[in-house]
Design a protein around this motif. Structure first.
Motif, PDB file in Angstrom:
ATOM      1  N   THR A   4       0.845  -1.193   0.000  1.00 47.68           N
ATOM      2  CA  THR A   4       0.000   0.000   0.000  1.00 47.68           C
ATOM      3  C   THR A   4       0.884   1.248   0.000  1.00 47.68           C
ATOM      4  O   THR A   4       2.076   1.187   0.323  1.00 47.68           O
ATOM      5  CB  THR A   4      -0.911   0.055   1.238  1.00 47.68           C
ATOM      6  OG1 THR A   4      -0.089   0.205   2.420  1.00 47.68           O
ATOM      7  CG2 THR A   4      -1.757  -1.218   1.363  1.00 47.68           C
ATOM      8  N   VAL A   5       0.292   2.380  -0.342  1.00 47.63           N
ATOM      9  CA  VAL A   5       1.029   3.643  -0.325  1.00 47.63           C
ATOM     10  C   VAL A   5       1.499   3.961   1.092  1.00 47.63           C
ATOM     11  O   VAL A   5       2.645   4.379   1.310  1.00 47.63           O
ATOM     12  CB  VAL A   5       0.153   4.790  -0.877  1.00 47.63           C
ATOM     13  CG1 VAL A   5       0.834   6.140  -0.647  1.00 47.63           C
ATOM     14  CG2 VAL A   5      -0.131   4.581  -2.357  1.00 47.63           C
ATOM     15  N   ALA A   6       0.635   3.743   2.065  1.00 47.70           N
ATOM     16  CA  ALA A   6       0.999   4.036   3.455  1.00 47.70           C
ATOM     17  C   ALA A   6       2.177   3.171   3.904  1.00 47.70           C
ATOM     18  O   ALA A   6       3.104   3.659   4.564  1.00 47.70           O
ATOM     19  CB  ALA A   6      -0.207   3.801   4.362  1.00 47.70           C
ATOM     20  N   ALA A   7       2.155   1.888   3.542  1.00 43.86           N
ATOM     21  CA  ALA A   7       3.251   0.999   3.918  1.00 43.86           C
ATOM     22  C   ALA A   7       4.542   1.387   3.210  1.00 43.86           C
ATOM     23  O   ALA A   7       5.629   1.314   3.788  1.00 43.86           O
ATOM     24  CB  ALA A   7       2.879  -0.444   3.592  1.00 43.86           C
ATOM     25  N   ALA A   8       4.421   1.822   1.947  1.00 43.70           N
ATOM     26  CA  ALA A   8       5.606   2.259   1.199  1.00 43.70           C
ATOM     27  C   ALA A   8       6.220   3.501   1.837  1.00 43.70           C
ATOM     28  O   ALA A   8       7.449   3.624   1.938  1.00 43.70           O
ATOM     29  CB  ALA A   8       5.238   2.514  -0.259  1.00 43.70           C
ATOM     30  N   GLU A   9       5.377   4.428   2.282  1.00 44.60           N
ATOM     31  CA  GLU A   9       5.875   5.643   2.916  1.00 44.60           C
ATOM     32  C   GLU A   9       6.548   5.344   4.251  1.00 44.60           C
ATOM     33  O   GLU A   9       7.486   6.028   4.661  1.00 44.60           O
ATOM     34  CB  GLU A   9       4.726   6.635   3.109  1.00 44.60           C
ATOM     35  CG  GLU A   9       4.218   7.233   1.797  1.00 44.60           C
ATOM     36  CD  GLU A   9       3.022   8.151   1.990  1.00 44.60           C
ATOM     37  OE1 GLU A   9       2.293   7.948   2.995  1.00 44.60           O
ATOM     38  OE2 GLU A   9       2.805   9.033   1.148  1.00 44.60           O
ATOM     39  N   ALA A  10       6.079   4.310   4.934  1.00 49.12           N
ATOM     40  CA  ALA A  10       6.632   3.956   6.244  1.00 49.12           C
ATOM     41  C   ALA A  10       7.882   3.095   6.152  1.00 49.12           C
ATOM     42  O   ALA A  10       8.615   2.952   7.136  1.00 49.12           O
ATOM     43  CB  ALA A  10       5.569   3.228   7.065  1.00 49.12           C
ATOM     44  N   ARG A  11       8.167   2.537   4.993  1.00 50.09           N
ATOM     45  CA  ARG A  11       9.247   1.563   4.868  1.00 50.09           C
ATOM     46  C   ARG A  11      10.603   2.101   5.323  1.00 50.09           C
ATOM     47  O   ARG A  11      11.367   1.402   6.003  1.00 50.09           O
ATOM     48  CB  ARG A  11       9.315   1.057   3.428  1.00 50.09           C
ATOM     49  CG  ARG A  11      10.458   0.094   3.091  1.00 50.09           C
ATOM     50  CD  ARG A  11      10.613  -1.081   4.067  1.00 50.09           C
ATOM     51  NE  ARG A  11       9.449  -1.878   4.267  1.00 50.09           N
ATOM     52  CZ  ARG A  11       9.142  -2.980   3.575  1.00 50.09           C
ATOM     53  NH1 ARG A  11       9.931  -3.373   2.591  1.00 50.09           N
ATOM     54  NH2 ARG A  11       8.051  -3.669   3.875  1.00 50.09           N
ATOM     55  N   ALA A  12      10.929   3.323   4.980  1.00 44.44           N
ATOM     56  CA  ALA A  12      12.245   3.869   5.298  1.00 44.44           C
ATOM     57  C   ALA A  12      12.509   3.941   6.797  1.00 44.44           C
ATOM     58  O   ALA A  12      13.665   3.965   7.235  1.00 44.44           O
ATOM     59  CB  ALA A  12      12.408   5.244   4.666  1.00 44.44           C
ATOM     60  N   SER A  13      11.450   3.955   7.609  1.00 44.93           N
ATOM     61  CA  SER A  13      11.611   4.098   9.061  1.00 44.93           C
ATOM     62  C   SER A  13      11.533   2.760   9.796  1.00 44.93           C
ATOM     63  O   SER A  13      11.509   2.735  11.026  1.00 44.93           O
ATOM     64  CB  SER A  13      10.522   5.036   9.603  1.00 44.93           C
ATOM     65  OG  SER A  13       9.219   4.473   9.407  1.00 44.93           O
ATOM     66  N   GLU A  14      11.510   1.650   9.049  1.00 46.45           N
ATOM     67  CA  GLU A  14      11.282   0.343   9.689  1.00 46.45           C
ATOM     68  C   GLU A  14      12.568  -0.377  10.081  1.00 46.45           C
ATOM     69  O   GLU A  14      12.514  -1.499  10.572  1.00 46.45           O
ATOM     70  CB  GLU A  14      10.436  -0.533   8.765  1.00 46.45           C
ATOM     71  CG  GLU A  14       9.013  -0.024   8.622  1.00 46.45           C
ATOM     72  CD  GLU A  14       8.169  -0.835   7.644  1.00 46.45           C
ATOM     73  OE1 GLU A  14       6.938  -0.815   7.791  1.00 46.45           O
ATOM     74  OE2 GLU A  14       8.750  -1.473   6.738  1.00 46.45           O
ATOM     75  N   GLY A  15      13.712   0.227   9.847  1.00 50.57           N
ATOM     76  CA  GLY A  15      14.950  -0.361  10.324  1.00 50.57           C
ATOM     77  C   GLY A  15      15.653  -1.293   9.362  1.00 50.57           C
ATOM     78  O   GLY A  15      16.647  -1.940   9.732  1.00 50.57           O
ATOM     79  N   TYR A  16      15.173  -1.399   8.133  1.00 49.84           N
ATOM     80  CA  TYR A  16      15.825  -2.234   7.131  1.00 49.84           C
ATOM     81  C   TYR A  16      16.897  -1.434   6.389  1.00 49.84           C
ATOM     82  O   TYR A  16      16.972  -0.213   6.496  1.00 49.84           O
ATOM     83  CB  TYR A  16      14.804  -2.755   6.117  1.00 49.84           C
ATOM     84  CG  TYR A  16      13.679  -3.542   6.723  1.00 49.84           C
ATOM     85  CD1 TYR A  16      13.920  -4.690   7.479  1.00 49.84           C
ATOM     86  CD2 TYR A  16      12.352  -3.144   6.538  1.00 49.84           C
ATOM     87  CE1 TYR A  16      12.877  -5.417   8.035  1.00 49.84           C
ATOM     88  CE2 TYR A  16      11.305  -3.868   7.090  1.00 49.84           C
ATOM     89  CZ  TYR A  16      11.577  -4.998   7.841  1.00 49.84           C
ATOM     90  OH  TYR A  16      10.547  -5.716   8.384  1.00 49.84           O
ATOM     91  N   ASP A  17      17.705  -2.111   5.628  1.00 54.30           N
ATOM     92  CA  ASP A  17      18.625  -1.450   4.705  1.00 54.30           C
ATOM     93  C   ASP A  17      17.821  -1.154   3.440  1.00 54.30           C
ATOM     94  O   ASP A  17      17.667  -2.011   2.572  1.00 54.30           O
ATOM     95  CB  ASP A  17      19.820  -2.364   4.402  1.00 54.30           C
ATOM     96  CG  ASP A  17      20.835  -1.699   3.481  1.00 54.30           C
ATOM     97  OD1 ASP A  17      20.644  -0.520   3.129  1.00 54.30           O
ATOM     98  OD2 ASP A  17      21.799  -2.371   3.079  1.00 54.30           O
ATOM     99  N   THR A  18      17.295   0.035   3.350  1.00 57.25           N
ATOM    100  CA  THR A  18      16.350   0.396   2.291  1.00 57.25           C
ATOM    101  C   THR A  18      17.005   1.308   1.255  1.00 57.25           C
ATOM    102  O   THR A  18      17.512   2.380   1.594  1.00 57.25           O
ATOM    103  CB  THR A  18      15.108   1.089   2.890  1.00 57.25           C
ATOM    104  OG1 THR A  18      14.450   0.175   3.767  1.00 57.25           O
ATOM    105  CG2 THR A  18      14.140   1.520   1.798  1.00 57.25           C
ATOM    106  N   LYS A  19      16.995   0.866   0.001  1.00 57.04           N
ATOM    107  CA  LYS A  19      17.497   1.682  -1.115  1.00 57.04           C
ATOM    108  C   LYS A  19      16.386   2.513  -1.730  1.00 57.04           C
ATOM    109  O   LYS A  19      16.595   3.619  -2.196  1.00 57.04           O
ATOM    110  CB  LYS A  19      18.115   0.777  -2.183  1.00 57.04           C
ATOM    111  CG  LYS A  19      19.215  -0.138  -1.682  1.00 57.04           C
ATOM    112  CD  LYS A  19      20.377   0.630  -1.072  1.00 57.04           C
ATOM    113  CE  LYS A  19      21.480  -0.315  -0.635  1.00 57.04           C
ATOM    114  NZ  LYS A  19      22.564   0.397   0.086  1.00 57.04           N
TER     115      LYS A  19
END
Length: 214
Positions: A190-205
């Motif tokens: 979802t858009v909301a989950a995509a927006e939150a992804r950067a703050s979830e503690g993963y190595d996000t590109k």
């Protein structure tokens, strides 16, 4: 009206075709392997050089496969006694014992059910097909090699490890993943989950590409 394409042979993530066949270790059925992973693999013919190298490679990794809960089962369109003679020959000439059964499939029943016969290669011999079946009897992977190029047993082992690890950790595996490498986190839906992804503690590109260590 759109045309539908009918796919023949086994399909990924569906029950593997059932079988009941004579092997060098007695009669075997798919149900005999319930609760275990199974690698069912075909070869063109007994007493041929490329096939001999493959069987030796599988035999040398058999303990590694067993440690992962994986059984091996070979097949070719040869007779039961040809299989026995070939196994004895490999032990005598190469000093390697083939510790897994081999299906004698003279009537090509199992080979046809699994799509091991490829008319473009041969109408009477199975190609180098490998099928990975999970403990629930579901076909999880298929790998085909031509007659004149031996398959990589190390890659098949790596693929089993990747599938088992992905199942256990609800993740996906990057190219050439090996134990200890980062795994891919499922993409947000979802858009909301995509927006939150950067703050979830993963190595996000980017929102769709995140990895983590196990």
């Amino acid at each position: 009206m759109t045309d539908t394409i009918e796919l023949k042979g086994p399909r990924l993530n569906e029950p593997a075709p059932d079988f009941k066949a004579l092997t060098t270790d007695g009669e075997k059925t798919l149900a005999d392997y319930k609760g275990k992973w199974l690698i069912l693999f075909s070869h063109p013919a007994d007493f041929t050089p490329v096939c001999t190298t493959e069987f030796i490679a599988f035999a040398k990794r058999q303990d590694d496969f067993k440690a992962k809960g994986v059984e091996l089962l070979g097949l070719s369109i040869d007779s039961h006694y040809s299989h026995i003679a070939w196994v004895l020959s490999i032990k005598e000439k190469f000093g390697v014992e083939i510790g897994f059964p081999i299906i004698a499939d003279l009537n090509m029943k199992v080979a046809n059910a699994y799509g091991m016969i490829q008319p473009g290669a041969s109408d009477t011999a199975a190609v180098r097909a490998t099928f990975i079946i999970d403990p629930n009897g579901v076909l999880r992977a298929m790998v085909y090699y031509p007659m004149n190029a031996g398959r990589s047993v190390d890659e098949i082992y790596r693929l089993v490890e990747a599938l088992q690890t992905a199942d256990a950790n609800k993740c996906a595996m990057p190219e050439n993943w090996k134990p200890g490498d980062p795994v891919i986190v499922p993409t947000p839906g979802t858009v909301a989950a995509a927006e939150a992804r950067a703050s979830e503690g993963y190595d996000t590109k980017d929102w769709y590409f995140s990895t983590r260590t196990l």
